[in-house]
Design a protein around this motif. Sequence first.
Motif, PDB file in Angstrom:
ATOM      1  N   PRO A   6      36.032  22.869  46.050  1.00 49.15           N
ATOM      2  CA  PRO A   6      34.967  22.198  46.798  1.00 49.15           C
ATOM      3  C   PRO A   6      33.666  22.249  46.009  1.00 49.15           C
ATOM      4  CG  PRO A   6      35.467  24.350  47.750  1.00 49.15           C
ATOM      5  CD  PRO A   6      36.504  24.095  46.702  1.00 49.15           C
ATOM      6  N   ARG A   7      32.743  21.331  46.335  1.00 51.53           N
ATOM      7  CA  ARG A   7      31.477  21.246  45.607  1.00 51.53           C
ATOM      8  C   ARG A   7      30.339  21.089  46.596  1.00 51.53           C
ATOM      9  NH1 ARG A   7      30.075  15.831  45.925  1.00 51.53           N
ATOM     10  NH2 ARG A   7      31.829  14.454  46.400  1.00 51.53           N
ATOM     11  N   ASP A   8      29.134  21.385  46.120  1.00 52.77           N
ATOM     12  CA  ASP A   8      27.958  21.168  46.967  1.00 52.77           C
ATOM     13  C   ASP A   8      26.978  20.295  46.191  1.00 52.77           C
ATOM     14  OD1 ASP A   8      26.591  21.653  49.486  1.00 52.77           O
ATOM     15  OD2 ASP A   8      25.182  22.831  48.316  1.00 52.77           O
ATOM     16  N   VAL A   9      25.765  20.755  45.924  1.00 46.07           N
ATOM     17  CA  VAL A   9      24.827  19.931  45.162  1.00 46.07           C
ATOM     18  C   VAL A   9      25.287  19.783  43.728  1.00 46.07           C
ATOM     19  CG1 VAL A   9      22.873  20.548  46.611  1.00 46.07           C
ATOM     20  CG2 VAL A   9      23.368  21.929  44.588  1.00 46.07           C
ATOM     21  N   ALA A  10      26.182  20.646  43.291  1.00 45.26           N
ATOM     22  CA  ALA A  10      26.765  20.562  41.954  1.00 45.26           C
ATOM     23  C   ALA A  10      28.207  21.045  42.025  1.00 45.26           C
ATOM     24  CB  ALA A  10      25.961  21.414  40.969  1.00 45.26           C
ATOM     25  N   MET A  11      28.939  20.770  40.973  1.00 40.83           N
ATOM     26  CA  MET A  11      30.277  21.352  40.829  1.00 40.83           C
ATOM     27  C   MET A  11      30.170  22.495  39.834  1.00 40.83           C
ATOM     28  SD  MET A  11      33.468  21.721  41.375  1.00 40.83           S
ATOM     29  CE  MET A  11      34.368  20.344  42.111  1.00 40.83           C
ATOM     30  N   ALA A  12      30.821  23.589  40.122  1.00 39.56           N
ATOM     31  CA  ALA A  12      30.842  24.725  39.216  1.00 39.56           C
ATOM     32  C   ALA A  12      32.151  25.466  39.406  1.00 39.56           C
ATOM     33  CB  ALA A  12      29.655  25.658  39.470  1.00 39.56           C
ATOM     34  N   ALA A  13      32.685  25.962  38.309  1.00 41.59           N
ATOM     35  CA  ALA A  13      33.941  26.709  38.349  1.00 41.59           C
ATOM     36  C   ALA A  13      33.742  28.089  37.738  1.00 41.59           C
ATOM     37  CB  ALA A  13      35.043  25.946  37.602  1.00 41.59           C
ATOM     38  N   ASP A  14      34.742  28.893  37.890  1.00 44.40           N
ATOM     39  CA  ASP A  14      34.739  30.275  37.423  1.00 44.40           C
ATOM     40  C   ASP A  14      35.270  30.365  36.000  1.00 44.40           C
ATOM     41  OD1 ASP A  14      35.161  33.265  37.615  1.00 44.40           O
ATOM     42  OD2 ASP A  14      37.241  32.612  37.538  1.00 44.40           O
ATOM     43  N   LEU A  15      34.640  31.204  35.165  1.00 47.61           N
ATOM     44  CA  LEU A  15      35.185  31.493  33.843  1.00 47.61           C
ATOM     45  C   LEU A  15      36.143  32.665  33.968  1.00 47.61           C
ATOM     46  CD1 LEU A  15      35.207  31.172  30.694  1.00 47.61           C
ATOM     47  CD2 LEU A  15      33.557  33.046  30.666  1.00 47.61           C
ATOM     48  N   GLY A  16      37.400  32.407  33.710  1.00 44.72           N
ATOM     49  CA  GLY A  16      38.389  33.464  33.695  1.00 44.72           C
ATOM     50  C   GLY A  16      38.990  33.593  32.314  1.00 44.72           C
ATOM     51  N   GLY A  17      40.000  34.410  32.221  1.00 49.95           N
ATOM     52  CA  GLY A  17      40.700  34.564  30.958  1.00 49.95           C
ATOM     53  C   GLY A  17      40.450  35.907  30.316  1.00 49.95           C
ATOM     54  N   ASN A  18      41.145  36.113  29.210  1.00 45.18           N
ATOM     55  CA  ASN A  18      41.153  37.433  28.594  1.00 45.18           C
ATOM     56  C   ASN A  18      41.149  37.343  27.074  1.00 45.18           C
ATOM     57  OD1 ASN A  18      41.808  38.936  31.222  1.00 45.18           O
ATOM     58  ND2 ASN A  18      43.477  37.451  31.083  1.00 45.18           N
ATOM     59  N   ALA A  19      40.704  38.443  26.476  1.00 43.05           N
ATOM     60  CA  ALA A  19      40.721  38.593  25.025  1.00 43.05           C
ATOM     61  C   ALA A  19      41.544  39.823  24.679  1.00 43.05           C
ATOM     62  CB  ALA A  19      39.298  38.737  24.493  1.00 43.05           C
ATOM     63  N   LEU A  20      41.879  39.955  23.405  1.00 46.08           N
ATOM     64  CA  LEU A  20      42.635  41.102  22.913  1.00 46.08           C
ATOM     65  C   LEU A  20      41.759  41.887  21.952  1.00 46.08           C
ATOM     66  CD1 LEU A  20      46.088  39.381  22.255  1.00 46.08           C
ATOM     67  CD2 LEU A  20      45.410  40.733  24.245  1.00 46.08           C
ATOM     68  N   ALA A  21      41.706  43.204  22.141  1.00 47.53           N
ATOM     69  CA  ALA A  21      40.832  44.061  21.342  1.00 47.53           C
ATOM     70  C   ALA A  21      41.628  45.202  20.728  1.00 47.53           C
ATOM     71  CB  ALA A  21      39.713  44.620  22.216  1.00 47.53           C
ATOM     72  N   VAL A  22      41.078  45.755  19.653  1.00 42.15           N
ATOM     73  CA  VAL A  22      41.664  46.921  18.986  1.00 42.15           C
ATOM     74  C   VAL A  22      40.826  48.138  19.355  1.00 42.15           C
ATOM     75  CG1 VAL A  22      42.211  48.000  16.771  1.00 42.15           C
ATOM     76  CG2 VAL A  22      42.573  45.541  17.100  1.00 42.15           C
ATOM     77  N   SER A  23      41.487  49.198  19.748  1.00 44.10           N
ATOM     78  CA  SER A  23      40.793  50.392  20.222  1.00 44.10           C
ATOM     79  C   SER A  23      40.345  51.291  19.080  1.00 44.10           C
ATOM     80  CB  SER A  23      41.726  51.133  21.180  1.00 44.10           C
ATOM     81  OG  SER A  23      41.917  52.452  20.820  1.00 44.10           O
ATOM     82  N   ARG A  24      39.258  52.005  19.324  1.00 41.89           N
ATOM     83  CA  ARG A  24      38.751  52.959  18.333  1.00 41.89           C
ATOM     84  C   ARG A  24      39.713  54.123  18.125  1.00 41.89           C
ATOM     85  NH1 ARG A  24      34.034  55.071  22.322  1.00 41.89           N
ATOM     86  NH2 ARG A  24      35.331  56.302  23.744  1.00 41.89           N
ATOM     87  N   ASP A  25      40.665  54.317  19.054  1.00 42.57           N
ATOM     88  CA  ASP A  25      41.620  55.413  18.930  1.00 42.57           C
ATOM     89  C   ASP A  25      42.824  55.058  18.078  1.00 42.57           C
ATOM     90  OD1 ASP A  25      39.976  56.884  20.559  1.00 42.57           O
ATOM     91  OD2 ASP A  25      41.142  56.543  22.384  1.00 42.57           O
ATOM     92  N   SER A  26      42.918  53.798  17.667  1.00 44.82           N
ATOM     93  CA  SER A  26      44.081  53.377  16.884  1.00 44.82           C
ATOM     94  C   SER A  26      44.089  54.047  15.516  1.00 44.82           C
ATOM     95  CB  SER A  26      44.089  51.862  16.707  1.00 44.82           C
ATOM     96  OG  SER A  26      45.197  51.467  15.905  1.00 44.82           O
ATOM     97  N   LYS A  27      45.229  54.595  15.142  1.00 45.22           N
ATOM     98  CA  LYS A  27      45.414  55.188  13.805  1.00 45.22           C
ATOM     99  C   LYS A  27      45.871  54.136  12.799  1.00 45.22           C
ATOM    100  CE  LYS A  27      44.583  59.424  15.281  1.00 45.22           C
ATOM    101  NZ  LYS A  27      44.371  59.147  16.717  1.00 45.22           N
ATOM    102  N   SER A  28      46.158  52.929  13.289  1.00 45.62           N
ATOM    103  CA  SER A  28      46.618  51.835  12.420  1.00 45.62           C
ATOM    104  C   SER A  28      45.847  50.577  12.772  1.00 45.62           C
ATOM    105  CB  SER A  28      48.127  51.612  12.589  1.00 45.62           C
ATOM    106  OG  SER A  28      48.855  52.783  12.335  1.00 45.62           O
ATOM    107  N   ALA A  29      44.522  50.675  12.685  1.00 51.96           N
ATOM    108  CA  ALA A  29      43.665  49.574  13.128  1.00 51.96           C
ATOM    109  C   ALA A  29      43.917  48.298  12.342  1.00 51.96           C
ATOM    110  CB  ALA A  29      42.200  49.978  13.030  1.00 51.96           C
TER     111      ALA A  29
END
Length: 427
Positions: free
Chosen positions: A297-320
Amino acid sequence: MKSINRRDFVLSGLGAAAGASTGMYWGAASAQSAVNLTMTSWGSNAEIAAFNALIEQYKARKPNVSIKLEVVPSGQYYQQLDTRFAGKQAPDIFRAQYQRIGRYAQSGAAIDLSQYLDAGYGQDFLASVWRASTFKGKPHALPHHTDTFALFYNAEIFEKLGIDAPKSLDRAMTWQQFIAAAKLIKEKAGLNYAFAMNWQNSNAYRWLMYLYQHGGQLLDSDLKAPQINTKEATETVAWTQSWFKEALVPPNTSLKSSEPVQNLFATGKIGMLLHGDWQIPFIQDQAKFKWGVTYLPRDVAMAADLGGNALAVSRDSKSADTAADFVKFMVEEEAMRSFVTKAQFLPVRKSLKDKGLNYDLRNEEMKVFLEQSATVPEHLVSTIVMPSWDRFNARLADELELAFTSGQDPAATVANIERHVRSALLV
């Protein structure tokens, strides 16, 4: 005469040449040391299956690398991840919403990936998600996919009650038309409730799309001060509060609940569902009625949600370095195509969006989500990817919960949110 062992032979020029010509060069990939990585994620059956298929493809490319996928329920995911970081036992690779990347980057939990990327690497990614994956100009995750919301509807109920599902974005239902349809469904379809919204587990950022639809915003244009204590915000709180006051949505579907609202739709207990594209496999499998997808649904404007995901490497990785290589593989064009078409997500590479995709399920419905994704406001994106967003989100969830379930006055709600946001900006 000194005996020549295998290592001495390989390191000599003669040995290297001989090994290259005979296929017996012991320094080749087949002799590389084994690397064992862990990756953590949440996800539907379709998502996990898509992840595992790509893990197998990577293992075929790098036989010495083993990757264990650890699946955590979505409602427990970040608590478990943060506990593991606190104990210095985080997985090598972790999945995170774009709204969370800034916090993990700022704390150093997600490492800077610049050293593993060529110059200009980010140019093929959508600007919004590339910006969401960076901190102080450095990529601390790689964008994997995006998603957005649209309106799932029970087509049999719509047909019976004479409700027309909009066929184009410019004909999306207004707020008034949406509420009128919800009241008709509740009164005439024999249901206790008309619809539900997916913002459970305190995902308060999903409320913001309604604020933008009504002409408001949480922060000012410079993202340095709150701009929530306005008529537009008060009216938006009142509108979403009315869903609960008028019993159009189940009372246990507010922000602090963990109710899986997709179940309510798939079992026919509600006639409409505001949710994301990744629910298509579940609804396709579970719903025993004809259903479709139309625009928000819309009102004075249309707007949607930004979803989604990224993949990250952790600082704890021994094989970064290996972990980063796997993450790069996961966001390659063909790997991304495979994941999003099987798990029903939207790609974040411009090249894939330009080429078009054929989804495993409901290709026409996915076109609705693709169109809807173009209506995510840039200011909304800039707001929710701030490193401090988690602090805003928690307080926003607290206040909206009080409005929706305890009847807190909308004007008091936005005044409280303003105070919390001002404090969070000072930290």
